[in-house]
Motif scaffolding. Structure first.
Motif, PDB file in Angstrom:
ATOM      1  N   GLY A  65      47.653  56.691  89.891  1.00 34.75           N
ATOM      2  CA  GLY A  65      48.017  56.181  91.206  1.00 34.75           C
ATOM      3  C   GLY A  65      49.311  55.405  91.243  1.00 34.75           C
ATOM      4  N   GLY A  66      50.129  55.508  90.190  1.00 34.81           N
ATOM      5  CA  GLY A  66      51.439  54.867  90.225  1.00 34.81           C
ATOM      6  C   GLY A  66      51.445  53.391  89.864  1.00 34.81           C
ATOM      7  N   VAL A  67      50.290  52.813  89.512  1.00 34.61           N
ATOM      8  CA  VAL A  67      50.220  51.435  89.029  1.00 34.61           C
ATOM      9  C   VAL A  67      49.329  51.421  87.788  1.00 34.61           C
ATOM     10  CG1 VAL A  67      50.624  50.330  91.266  1.00 34.61           C
ATOM     11  CG2 VAL A  67      48.293  50.901  90.587  1.00 34.61           C
ATOM     12  N   SER A  68      49.503  50.400  86.952  1.00 33.28           N
ATOM     13  CA  SER A  68      48.825  50.391  85.659  1.00 33.28           C
ATOM     14  C   SER A  68      47.308  50.386  85.794  1.00 33.28           C
ATOM     15  CB  SER A  68      49.274  49.178  84.834  1.00 33.28           C
ATOM     16  OG  SER A  68      48.911  47.966  85.480  1.00 33.28           O
ATOM     17  N   SER A  69      46.769  49.744  86.840  1.00 33.51           N
ATOM     18  CA  SER A  69      45.316  49.653  86.988  1.00 33.51           C
ATOM     19  C   SER A  69      44.683  50.977  87.394  1.00 33.51           C
ATOM     20  CB  SER A  69      44.947  48.580  88.014  1.00 33.51           C
ATOM     21  OG  SER A  69      45.518  48.871  89.276  1.00 33.51           O
ATOM     22  N   LEU A  70      45.514  51.984  87.715  1.00 31.77           N
ATOM     23  CA  LEU A  70      45.011  53.300  88.099  1.00 31.77           C
ATOM     24  C   LEU A  70      45.431  54.386  87.120  1.00 31.77           C
ATOM     25  CD1 LEU A  70      45.812  53.171  91.938  1.00 31.77           C
ATOM     26  CD2 LEU A  70      43.769  52.371  90.754  1.00 31.77           C
ATOM     27  N   SER A  71      46.002  53.994  85.991  1.00 33.30           N
ATOM     28  CA  SER A  71      46.478  54.962  85.006  1.00 33.30           C
ATOM     29  C   SER A  71      45.752  54.740  83.680  1.00 33.30           C
ATOM     30  CB  SER A  71      48.000  54.839  84.831  1.00 33.30           C
ATOM     31  OG  SER A  71      48.511  55.901  84.059  1.00 33.30           O
ATOM     32  N   LYS A  72      44.427  54.904  83.729  1.00 37.19           N
ATOM     33  CA  LYS A  72      43.580  54.539  82.606  1.00 37.19           C
ATOM     34  C   LYS A  72      42.557  55.632  82.304  1.00 37.19           C
ATOM     35  CE  LYS A  72      43.940  49.597  83.605  1.00 37.19           C
ATOM     36  NZ  LYS A  72      43.192  48.328  83.768  1.00 37.19           N
ATOM     37  N   ILE A  73      42.188  55.719  81.029  1.00 41.43           N
ATOM     38  CA  ILE A  73      41.196  56.692  80.564  1.00 41.43           C
ATOM     39  C   ILE A  73      40.276  56.008  79.562  1.00 41.43           C
ATOM     40  CG2 ILE A  73      40.879  58.806  79.195  1.00 41.43           C
ATOM     41  CD1 ILE A  73      43.499  59.840  80.412  1.00 41.43           C
ATOM     42  N   CYS A  74      38.992  56.343  79.625  1.00 42.60           N
ATOM     43  CA  CYS A  74      38.036  55.882  78.624  1.00 42.60           C
ATOM     44  C   CYS A  74      37.385  57.096  77.968  1.00 42.60           C
ATOM     45  CB  CYS A  74      36.957  54.999  79.255  1.00 42.60           C
ATOM     46  SG  CYS A  74      37.537  53.360  79.743  1.00 42.60           S
ATOM     47  N   VAL A  75      37.379  57.105  76.645  1.00 41.85           N
ATOM     48  CA  VAL A  75      36.741  58.169  75.870  1.00 41.85           C
ATOM     49  C   VAL A  75      35.475  57.585  75.253  1.00 41.85           C
ATOM     50  CG1 VAL A  75      36.975  59.769  73.951  1.00 41.85           C
ATOM     51  CG2 VAL A  75      38.963  59.233  75.385  1.00 41.85           C
ATOM     52  N   VAL A  76      34.328  58.160  75.596  1.00 43.92           N
ATOM     53  CA  VAL A  76      33.037  57.576  75.222  1.00 43.92           C
ATOM     54  C   VAL A  76      32.218  58.588  74.430  1.00 43.92           C
ATOM     55  CG1 VAL A  76      31.012  56.347  76.086  1.00 43.92           C
ATOM     56  CG2 VAL A  76      33.136  56.337  77.432  1.00 43.92           C
ATOM     57  N   GLY A  77      31.584  58.135  73.371  1.00 44.78           N
ATOM     58  CA  GLY A  77      30.787  59.039  72.562  1.00 44.78           C
ATOM     59  C   GLY A  77      29.676  58.326  71.815  1.00 44.78           C
ATOM     60  N   GLU A  78      28.853  59.110  71.117  1.00 46.08           N
ATOM     61  CA  GLU A  78      27.790  58.537  70.301  1.00 46.08           C
ATOM     62  C   GLU A  78      28.391  57.802  69.100  1.00 46.08           C
ATOM     63  OE1 GLU A  78      24.522  61.067  69.244  1.00 46.08           O
ATOM     64  OE2 GLU A  78      24.942  62.415  70.921  1.00 46.08           O
ATOM     65  N   PRO A  79      27.804  56.687  68.709  1.00 43.11           N
ATOM     66  CA  PRO A  79      28.307  55.971  67.530  1.00 43.11           C
ATOM     67  C   PRO A  79      27.888  56.656  66.243  1.00 43.11           C
ATOM     68  CG  PRO A  79      26.361  54.881  68.384  1.00 43.11           C
ATOM     69  CD  PRO A  79      26.670  56.009  69.343  1.00 43.11           C
ATOM     70  N   SER A  80      28.506  56.262  65.167  1.00 44.57           N
ATOM     71  CA  SER A  80      28.108  56.775  63.848  1.00 44.57           C
ATOM     72  C   SER A  80      26.723  56.241  63.505  1.00 44.57           C
ATOM     73  CB  SER A  80      29.119  56.328  62.792  1.00 44.57           C
ATOM     74  OG  SER A  80      29.089  54.906  62.657  1.00 44.57           O
ATOM     75  N   GLU A  81      26.109  56.840  62.500  1.00 44.64           N
ATOM     76  CA  GLU A  81      24.794  56.377  62.077  1.00 44.64           C
ATOM     77  C   GLU A  81      24.849  54.923  61.605  1.00 44.64           C
ATOM     78  OE1 GLU A  81      21.936  57.880  62.492  1.00 44.64           O
ATOM     79  OE2 GLU A  81      23.020  59.530  63.471  1.00 44.64           O
ATOM     80  N   ALA A  82      25.959  54.558  60.981  1.00 41.14           N
ATOM     81  CA  ALA A  82      26.111  53.173  60.520  1.00 41.14           C
ATOM     82  C   ALA A  82      26.156  52.213  61.696  1.00 41.14           C
ATOM     83  CB  ALA A  82      27.377  53.044  59.676  1.00 41.14           C
ATOM     84  N   ARG A  83      26.887  52.592  62.747  1.00 37.20           N
ATOM     85  CA  ARG A  83      26.953  51.753  63.948  1.00 37.20           C
ATOM     86  C   ARG A  83      25.588  51.672  64.627  1.00 37.20           C
ATOM     87  NH1 ARG A  83      30.987  49.177  62.990  1.00 37.20           N
ATOM     88  NH2 ARG A  83      33.085  50.003  63.189  1.00 37.20           N
ATOM     89  N   LYS A  84      24.889  52.798  64.688  1.00 38.06           N
ATOM     90  CA  LYS A  84      23.554  52.786  65.294  1.00 38.06           C
ATOM     91  C   LYS A  84      22.643  51.811  64.555  1.00 38.06           C
ATOM     92  CE  LYS A  84      23.489  57.532  67.102  1.00 38.06           C
ATOM     93  NZ  LYS A  84      22.830  58.870  67.001  1.00 38.06           N
ATOM     94  N   ALA A  85      22.767  51.798  63.228  1.00 40.10           N
ATOM     95  CA  ALA A  85      21.945  50.884  62.429  1.00 40.10           C
ATOM     96  C   ALA A  85      22.255  49.430  62.738  1.00 40.10           C
ATOM     97  CB  ALA A  85      22.156  51.171  60.939  1.00 40.10           C
ATOM     98  N   GLU A  86      23.480  49.176  63.237  1.00 40.23           N
ATOM     99  CA  GLU A  86      23.882  47.826  63.610  1.00 40.23           C
ATOM    100  C   GLU A  86      23.504  47.489  65.052  1.00 40.23           C
ATOM    101  OE1 GLU A  86      28.047  47.913  62.935  1.00 40.23           O
ATOM    102  OE2 GLU A  86      27.888  47.857  60.744  1.00 40.23           O
ATOM    103  N   GLY A  87      22.842  48.435  65.742  1.00 43.60           N
ATOM    104  CA  GLY A  87      22.397  48.173  67.102  1.00 43.60           C
ATOM    105  C   GLY A  87      23.364  48.610  68.176  1.00 43.60           C
TER     106      GLY A  87
END
Length: 395
Positions: A65-87
């Motif tokens: 949208g021509g301003v920084s607050s509208l030029s964003k992306i989030c990439v989301v995925g499952e954590p590693s098994e080690a991260r899952k073990a950490e909650g």
């Protein structure tokens, strides 16, 4: 839940969801739909946002949208098994996309869009929520931000149907300055947010220091009192009063933060602060910079503790980047920072209390829990969000 698998080719169009989170909007993508090699992401994200747009800066060829607050992306995925073990329930990477240039910045996090990570995770079936209060239908998701290597909890209302929990975003519970109407309350809790980039909440070990900055209209360098604080995202805090003095701005006149000379001085200070914190001064997204001032008598009567004008990607932010607001909440509880000096003179604010911040878009309250030895246990803020669209995006 299916195991995480990466594709060797990237679909075009690409599955995506468009959300508002707080005062930002962004594209959310499942990590499994992107190339395994992160170095292959840049052209995809530039195409999605319509960057670079050097002549017009409007990103009309994409979702930006021509301003920084509208030029964003989030990439989301499952954590590693080690991260899952950490909650950890889900991993995510925040991406700030340049507008006029091809800059892709992974150096920091976005507090506003972080509020929607748990929502997206449930919408995509990436995890199950943790029940917080079954009587009120409130649950939470614990995420790991790969940019800052920090844990963030989001807590929000959910509706259960046939054993499936769906986020409820349209309850009239909370208001966010700069966003019309009410929506469901999303509590964003940054766990141990200190040292997000530098490893220390005060990267130089000093709550305040003096920068001497050359000013074109002055015969000698002007002095600025600075606080360098790293919590949720590193931020350079200066006093608006010092900026006014250096640029000979009349005490009765507001500071025009859009003025090129003001922007030049702010960027010079930001770069100097980046160097002092051991960060790359050429990366515009990190650290941020903000000018602080005490509230007027009228604003003080309304409970305002401190006033902020924050810059994002070299431009005055119309609200306040949420990570900067949270960083300010933490700074307000750290003795002898310029933020602490302002709030303690105004209202004897204690580290565990909420700090009421006035920004160009309105008011926001943030809270920080600070223990002994500047141990920042958490920083919290209330946000709202909305699903805008789900489908595919061309890049």
């Amino acid at each position: 839940m299916t195991s995480l698998r990466y594709k060797h080719t990237t679909a075009n169009p690409l599955p995506a969801t468009f959300y508002r989170g707080g005062t930002s909007k962004g594209i959310f993508i499942n990590r499994a739909d992107l190339p395994e090699n992160i170095s292959d992401w840049d052209p995809i994200f530039l195409g999605i946002m319509g960057s670079p747009d050097p002549e017009h800066g409007r990103q009309l060829n994409g979702m930006g949208g021509g301003v920084s607050s509208l030029s964003k992306i989030c990439v989301v995925g499952e954590p590693s098994e080690a991260r899952k073990a950490e909650g950890i329930d889900v991993d995510y990477t925040f991406v700030q996309v340049g507008i006029r240039d091809s800059a892709i910045d992974y150096s920091g996090n976005c507090g506003n869009l972080s509020s929607m990570i748990g929502v997206f995770a449930l919408d995509e079936g990436l995890c199950k929520p943790r029940t917080v209060d079954s009587t009120r239908g409130v649950a939470s998701v614990r995420s790991w931000n790969t940019n800052t290597n920090k844990v963030i909890d989001t807590t929000f209302p959910v509706a259960d149907s046939d054993g499936v929990s769906t986020p409820s975003l349209n309850l009239p519970q909370a208001v966010v300055a700069g966003v019309p109407g009410k929506a469901s309350q999303i509590v964003l809790d940054f766990v141990s947010p200190g040292g997000a980039r530098t490893g220390k909440v005060l990267p130089t070990g000093l709550p305040t220091e003096i920068f001497e900055i050359p000013i074109s209209i002055a015969t000698s360098a002007s002095k600025f009192r600075i606080s360098l604080v790293d919590a949720t995202n590193p931020t350079v805090f200066i006093l608006a009063e010092d900026l006014r003095t250096a640029l000979h701005i009349d005490p009765d006149s507001p500071i025009d933060f859009a003025n090129p000379e003001v922007r030049e001085v702010m960027e010079t200070i930001r770069r100097r602060g980046a160097e002092r914190m051991g960060l790359d001064p050429s990366a515009q997204a990190q650290p941020k910079i903000a000018a602080l001032s005490p509230p007027s008598p009228k604003d003080s009567q309304q409970g305002v503790d401190i006033v902020i004008h924050a810059f994002s990607m070299g431009v005055l932010h119309k609200a306040v980047p949420m990570t900067v607001g949270l960083c300010l909440g933490v700074a307000s509880g750290l003795e002898r920072t310029i933020a602490w000096e302002i709030v303690t003179k105004n209202g004897q604010v204690k580290p565990s209390n909420l700090v009421r911040i006035l920004h160009p878009g309105g008011l926001v309250e943030v809270g920080a829990d600070i223990g002994e030895g500047m141990d920042v246990k958490s920083a919290k803020v209330v946000r709202t969000g909305r699903r805008l669209m789900k489908g595919v995006v061309w890049w």
